[in-house]
Design a protein around this motif. Structure first.
Motif, PDB file in Angstrom:
ATOM      1  N   ALA A 150      -8.141 -10.436   6.565  1.00 60.56           N
ATOM      2  CA  ALA A 150      -9.132  -9.471   7.043  1.00 60.56           C
ATOM      3  C   ALA A 150      -9.289  -8.301   6.083  1.00 60.56           C
ATOM      4  N   MET A 151      -8.193  -7.883   5.438  1.00 64.35           N
ATOM      5  CA  MET A 151      -8.226  -6.729   4.552  1.00 64.35           C
ATOM      6  C   MET A 151      -8.931  -7.023   3.236  1.00 64.35           C
ATOM      7  N   GLY A 152      -8.740  -8.231   2.709  1.00 65.68           N
ATOM      8  CA  GLY A 152      -9.313  -8.540   1.406  1.00 65.68           C
ATOM      9  C   GLY A 152      -8.555  -7.825   0.303  1.00 65.68           C
ATOM     10  N   ILE A 153      -9.039  -7.927  -0.914  1.00 72.68           N
ATOM     11  CA  ILE A 153      -8.323  -7.349  -2.046  1.00 72.68           C
ATOM     12  C   ILE A 153      -8.598  -5.857  -2.207  1.00 72.68           C
ATOM     13  N   ASN A 154      -9.758  -5.397  -1.735  1.00 70.24           N
ATOM     14  CA  ASN A 154     -10.129  -3.989  -1.875  1.00 70.24           C
ATOM     15  C   ASN A 154      -9.791  -3.240  -0.592  1.00 70.24           C
ATOM     16  N   LEU A 155      -8.670  -2.523  -0.592  1.00 73.79           N
ATOM     17  CA  LEU A 155      -8.241  -1.806   0.602  1.00 73.79           C
ATOM     18  C   LEU A 155      -9.153  -0.633   0.929  1.00 73.79           C
ATOM     19  N   MET A 156     -10.037  -0.260   0.011  1.00 74.76           N
ATOM     20  CA  MET A 156     -10.946   0.862   0.241  1.00 74.76           C
ATOM     21  C   MET A 156     -12.333   0.400   0.692  1.00 74.76           C
ATOM     22  N   ASP A 157     -12.477  -0.872   1.030  1.00 72.71           N
ATOM     23  CA  ASP A 157     -13.769  -1.399   1.440  1.00 72.71           C
ATOM     24  C   ASP A 157     -14.079  -0.946   2.867  1.00 72.71           C
TER      25      ASP A 157
ATOM     26  N   ARG B 158     -16.501  -1.592   4.785  1.00 73.20           N
ATOM     27  CA  ARG B 158     -17.134  -2.604   5.615  1.00 73.20           C
ATOM     28  C   ARG B 158     -16.123  -3.389   6.434  1.00 73.20           C
ATOM     29  N   ARG B 159     -14.867  -3.409   5.999  1.00 77.46           N
ATOM     30  CA  ARG B 159     -13.828  -4.164   6.692  1.00 77.46           C
ATOM     31  C   ARG B 159     -13.025  -3.306   7.664  1.00 77.46           C
ATOM     32  N   ARG B 160     -13.308  -2.012   7.698  1.00 73.27           N
ATOM     33  CA  ARG B 160     -12.463  -1.062   8.421  1.00 73.27           C
ATOM     34  C   ARG B 160     -12.290  -1.420   9.894  1.00 73.27           C
ATOM     35  N   GLU B 161     -13.404  -1.647  10.584  1.00 76.84           N
ATOM     36  CA  GLU B 161     -13.344  -1.895  12.025  1.00 76.84           C
ATOM     37  C   GLU B 161     -12.621  -3.204  12.346  1.00 76.84           C
ATOM     38  N   ALA B 162     -12.931  -4.248  11.582  1.00 75.12           N
ATOM     39  CA  ALA B 162     -12.290  -5.540  11.826  1.00 75.12           C
ATOM     40  C   ALA B 162     -10.796  -5.475  11.564  1.00 75.12           C
ATOM     41  N   VAL B 163     -10.387  -4.766  10.501  1.00 77.27           N
ATOM     42  CA  VAL B 163      -8.967  -4.628  10.175  1.00 77.27           C
ATOM     43  C   VAL B 163      -8.246  -3.865  11.275  1.00 77.27           C
ATOM     44  N   LEU B 164      -8.854  -2.775  11.764  1.00 76.51           N
ATOM     45  CA  LEU B 164      -8.230  -1.977  12.818  1.00 76.51           C
ATOM     46  C   LEU B 164      -8.036  -2.788  14.085  1.00 76.51           C
ATOM     47  N   GLU B 165      -9.077  -3.486  14.519  1.00 74.61           N
ATOM     48  CA  GLU B 165      -8.988  -4.266  15.755  1.00 74.61           C
ATOM     49  C   GLU B 165      -7.938  -5.368  15.644  1.00 74.61           C
TER      50      GLU B 165
ATOM     51  N   THR C  16      -2.009  -7.697  16.081  1.00 76.31           N
ATOM     52  CA  THR C  16      -0.884  -8.275  15.339  1.00 76.31           C
ATOM     53  C   THR C  16       0.339  -7.349  15.357  1.00 76.31           C
ATOM     54  N   SER C  17       0.125  -6.040  15.350  1.00 79.73           N
ATOM     55  CA  SER C  17       1.254  -5.104  15.415  1.00 79.73           C
ATOM     56  C   SER C  17       1.949  -5.201  16.762  1.00 79.73           C
ATOM     57  N   ALA C  18       1.161  -5.305  17.839  1.00 83.39           N
ATOM     58  CA  ALA C  18       1.745  -5.453  19.172  1.00 83.39           C
ATOM     59  C   ALA C  18       2.534  -6.752  19.267  1.00 83.39           C
ATOM     60  N   ASP C  19       2.006  -7.823  18.681  1.00 81.72           N
ATOM     61  CA  ASP C  19       2.711  -9.103  18.684  1.00 81.72           C
ATOM     62  C   ASP C  19       4.027  -9.000  17.922  1.00 81.72           C
ATOM     63  N   ALA C  20       3.982  -8.319  16.762  1.00 83.27           N
ATOM     64  CA  ALA C  20       5.189  -8.181  15.945  1.00 83.27           C
ATOM     65  C   ALA C  20       6.268  -7.390  16.682  1.00 83.27           C
ATOM     66  N   LEU C  21       5.871  -6.308  17.326  1.00 86.79           N
ATOM     67  CA  LEU C  21       6.829  -5.513  18.080  1.00 86.79           C
ATOM     68  C   LEU C  21       7.384  -6.300  19.257  1.00 86.79           C
ATOM     69  N   GLY C  22       6.513  -7.098  19.896  1.00 82.55           N
ATOM     70  CA  GLY C  22       6.966  -7.906  21.022  1.00 82.55           C
ATOM     71  C   GLY C  22       8.028  -8.918  20.617  1.00 82.55           C
ATOM     72  N   ARG C  23       7.910  -9.472  19.412  1.00 80.86           N
ATOM     73  CA  ARG C  23       8.891 -10.444  18.947  1.00 80.86           C
ATOM     74  C   ARG C  23      10.241  -9.818  18.629  1.00 80.86           C
ATOM     75  N   LEU C  24      10.259  -8.507  18.450  1.00 80.25           N
ATOM     76  CA  LEU C  24      11.510  -7.832  18.078  1.00 80.25           C
ATOM     77  C   LEU C  24      12.415  -7.580  19.274  1.00 80.25           C
ATOM     78  N   GLY C  25      11.876  -7.740  20.489  1.00 82.33           N
ATOM     79  CA  GLY C  25      12.736  -7.554  21.656  1.00 82.33           C
ATOM     80  C   GLY C  25      12.159  -6.581  22.650  1.00 82.33           C
TER      81      GLY C  25
ATOM     82  N   PRO D  63      -0.394 -12.890   7.368  1.00 80.08           N
ATOM     83  CA  PRO D  63      -1.492 -13.656   6.767  1.00 80.08           C
ATOM     84  C   PRO D  63      -2.859 -13.334   7.357  1.00 80.08           C
ATOM     85  N   ARG D  64      -2.961 -13.187   8.680  1.00 81.85           N
ATOM     86  CA  ARG D  64      -4.262 -12.886   9.293  1.00 81.85           C
ATOM     87  C   ARG D  64      -4.761 -11.507   8.871  1.00 81.85           C
ATOM     88  N   ASP D  65      -3.844 -10.555   8.815  1.00 82.40           N
ATOM     89  CA  ASP D  65      -4.225  -9.207   8.388  1.00 82.40           C
ATOM     90  C   ASP D  65      -4.680  -9.201   6.939  1.00 82.40           C
TER      91      ASP D  65
END
Length: 230
Positions: free
Chosen positions: A193-200, A202-209, A214-223, A188-190
């Protein structure tokens, strides 16, 4: 339009959504900066590893970059032994040439577009290979969707549901072969941040950060084992 004709004449070989991409407006964007960046990074990496030598034609190891032949609709895995000759920069640009946004990449006289036209992840190409550990980054899917109220976002989430089912189906098929598959998709948070236009851009830096966290958190929950591997 060769691709549209191929979709009509050979529907068993060209899925309808691939043929539909032939009717999109011709993209006018060019990946000049991306081509230069990949070429420079490739050359610098090789020169650091082997000073004084010319850059190799391709990268070491098993690196496949998925694209689609824009005339036949067939998938091409640049870097695979059966793929047409292409430099690393050419292959990267071809795999990023989204129809409607960017013009097709011409390699060896043939036109190529983003491999996502045929499959959002191309997971199926790993079937029958000796790869045992698979990590899937699928930004077009979402295994943890949100529930927006805006009509245009609700429509976008429905499309994500279709893509998510396809990704999970392919992942399940690989698991049936004994492979270990980890699928990472936006939460949901991602999505916010991404919005409906994946080619925007202006959102690139915020989405990357945000995605790094969130990816690190997801991997951490997997074990712990997967966290250490990451």
């Amino acid at each position: 339009m060769p691709l549209a004709r191929a979709a009509l004449l050979t529907p068993h070989r060209v899925p309808p959504w691939v043929g539909a991409s032939a009717w999109l407006p011709h993209g006018r964007g060019q990946h000049s900066a991306l081509r230069s960046l990949v070429g420079a990074l490739h050359l610098r990496h090789h020169q650091q590893a082997a000073p004084g030598g010319a850059a190799p034609h391709w990268v070491s190891g098993h690196t496949w970059l998925c694209a689609v032949d824009y005339d036949t609709g067939q998938r091409v895995l640049f870097g695979h032994q059966d793929a047409p000759h292409a430099s690393l920069a050419e292959a990267v640009v071809a795999s990023c040439s989204i129809p409607g946004w960017y013009e097709p990449t011409v390699i060896g006289g043939r036109r190529y577009v983003d491999g996502g036209v045929r499959s959002p992840t191309s997971l199926g190409v790993l079937s029958g290979t000796d790869v045992q550990e698979v990590f899937v980054l699928a930004p077009m899917a979402s295994t943890e969707p949100d529930h927006p109220l805006q009509p245009h976002l609700r429509m976008e989430r429905r499309l994500r549901q279709v893509i998510t089912l396809a990704v999970l189906r392919q992942a399940k098929a690989l698991c049936a072969e004994g492979k270990r598959v980890t699928v990472i998709t936006p939460g949901p948070r991602d999505l916010a941040a991404m919005g409906i236009n994946l080619m925007d851009p202006r959102r690139r830096e915020a989405v990357l950060e945000l995605s790094l966290r969130t990816s690190a958190d997801a991997l951490g929950r997997l074990g712990g084992a997967i966290s250490r591997a990451a």
